[in-house]
Design an enzyme around this catalytic site. Structure first.
Site: not given
Ligand code: FRU
Length: 516
Positions: A47, A229
């Site tokens: 990420d 998420e």
């Protein structure tokens, strides 16, 4: 010639220095290496984290494990850019410690020095992240994830973790992570949104250290095929008006629109305490397999006014086994998010940031105004590096079609990537089934589709890199991002229609510069 990159002590348990050799003359030239997308020099990346703009620099931190090309003890890698296009690698910003791995999170400029970590003349950058504790996880505990903070008073070059960490404790929820923080001018406090299993939770704070629970959202809204998420929440002006709405981004894995990881969004109102959606329906930000965990930059100056987004261009279904060599994964191109209203429905659009125009190479342009294609495939050989290029093309149906039309990118081995529209089921598609290597994972699915209605025209703006393709349809109405792994670079462009006459109009193909 070889030069060496020494990786410092990346974790307490991993004291040994590790040496990775990178051939200088082949720097960023490995097979599958993206040429204008951000990727780490070596090691594992997932990420994007802590994106913040400060004093002329766009910071990009990222989930990083330098000692391997698969996921491991998480650090925050770091890079900066002055133009969102060219990136400078900086040393690792945050290392795991005794409280845990450093999972995803965000960063802000604490302009009013509410945290006291800096001064009002030199406001601190404050990073807010998740501590993930593996010892507690092994014991089967639920409270493995707690939130911590760190600050920098030297433009993000060095980071000091706060002694009072963790600052936001887990109430007993297994997935409790990925805090995104923003200053709320109307309530004059900080807000924090984080994911809590299959919903999000909102908190507020006067100083980034003391957090108070405000509300939860999502148990009965949106997609629930997996864990929520990396959320985000920000106000966005509605195009052509002075009004704004709040946009909430929620990443989800699995359960994405074409399997595995995906990104959904909600539009609504937020009063600093509670988010109220206009609709609880599912909206996808990107219909491809490969845009995940994306969130937006903090502190973009008001005179710029844009909301800028970047995502991780991979999918948890296969991210750890894709056939790259010394590194794994890249980010998407940076994108601008805008909001429009149409018959009472709100729609978020994504488009490439204008800074990418810089990448266009002079005198490498192919320009075709009108090309009639009927049934047979028309093949053009393109005398430029197609694997690092941009294509703009508009298709016009000459009569009612009953089949597929679009583009085919292929290489010497006749591996092919198909991008197009199917008029029989009203779907846009990217088909990487025959686009080279896919044996590394049965979950590396070939076809991605997205429902879409075309009246008479459809425009594709396509960014092709050595192992990815991003398609912006009708100025951001729909986006699809896909990775692919061909044996050699694409070097041929075909335009096809197998269900009637179409016209390809204003076709522009441009080579793009490598940023490395
Ligand atoms: C999303 C994610 C986050 C987490 C991080 C760990 O890809 O699972 O929820 O913080 O990756 O690396």
């Amino acid at each position: 010639m070889l030069f060496s990159v020494f990786i410092g002590c990346s974790s307490r348990t991993e004291k040994k220095k590790k040496e990775i050799s990178v051939a200088r003359e082949n720097y960023y030239q490995e097979k599958y290496r993206p040429q204008y997308h951000f990727s780490p020099e070596f090691g594992w990346m997932n990420d994007p984290n802590g994106m913040v703009y400060y004093q002329g620099e766009y910071h990009l931190f990222y989930q990083y494990y330098p000692d391997s090309t698969v996921w491991g003890p998480m650090h925050w890698g770091h890079a900066v850019s002055t133009d969102l296009v060219h990136w400078e690698h900086l040393p690792i910003a945050l290392y795991p410690d005794s409280i845990g791995y450093i999972f995803s999170g965000s960063a802000v400029v604490d302009w009013k020095n509410t945290s006291g970590f800096g001064t009002s003349e030199n406001p601190p950058l404050v990073a807010v992240f998740t501590y993930h504790n593996m010892e507690l996880e092994k014991k089967g505990r639920n409270d493995t994830e707690n939130q911590g903070i760190a600050y920098s008073t030297d433009k993000g070059r060095t980071w000091i973790k706060y002694k009072g960490n963790p600052v936001l404790l887990n109430p007993g929820i297994k997935d409790f992570r990925d805090p995104k923080v923003f200053w709320n001018e109307s309530t004059r406090h900080w807000n924090l949104i984080l994911s809590a299993h299959d919903q999000v939770k909102l908190y507020s704070s006067p100083n980034l250290k003391d957090w108070e629970y405000e509300s939860s959202f999502g148990a009965d809204a949106g997609a629930h095929g997996g864990v929520w998420e990396c959320p985000d929440l920000f106000p966005l002006k509605m195009e052509g008006t002075d009004q704004h709405k709040w946009v909430m981004i929620v990443n989800i894995n699995p359960g994405g629109p074409n399997g595995g990881s995906g990104t959904q969004y909600f539009v609504g109102d937020f009063d600093g305490h509670q988010f109220t959606p206009v609709s609880k329906d599912i909206n996808w930000l990107d219909w491809g397999h490969d845009n995940y965990a994306g969130v937006t930059w903090s502190d973009i100056p008001e005179k710029d006014g844009r909301r800028l987004f970047i995502g991780w261009m991979s999918n948890w279904n296969y991210a750890q086994v894709v056939p790259t060599t010394i590194w794994r994964s890249a980010m998407t191109i940076p994108r601008e998010i805008t909001l429009k209203q149409e018959n009472g429905n709100y729609k978020v659009q994504l488009n490439p940031v204008k800074e990418l125009l810089k990448l266009r190479m002079p005198n490498t342009e192919i320009n075709i105004t009108d090309l009639s294609v009927s049934n047979t495939k028309l093949i053009r050989t393109v005398p430029l590096r197609l694997a690092c290029s941009e294509i703009i093309i508009q298709f016009q149906a000459e009569d009612k079609l009953s089949g597929e039309f679009g583009l085919i990118l292929s290489n010497r081995q006749n591996e092919l990537l198909r991008i197009g529209y199917s008029d029989t089921d009203n779907k846009l598609f990217v088909d990487r089934e025959k686009a080279g290597s896919n044996e590394f994972s049965p979950k590396f699915e070939g076809l991605a589709t997205a429902p879409y209605n075309i009246e008479k025209y459809v425009k594709f703006h396509i960014y092709i890199d050595v192992s990815s393709i991003e398609i912006f349809v009708d100025n951001g109405e729909l986006v699809m991002s896909e990775t692919y792994f061909m044996s050699s670079e694409v070097n041929k462009l075909h335009i096809f229609s197998d269900g009637g006459n179409i016209k390809a109009k204003n076709v522009i193909v441009r080579e793009l510069k490598s940023i490395w």
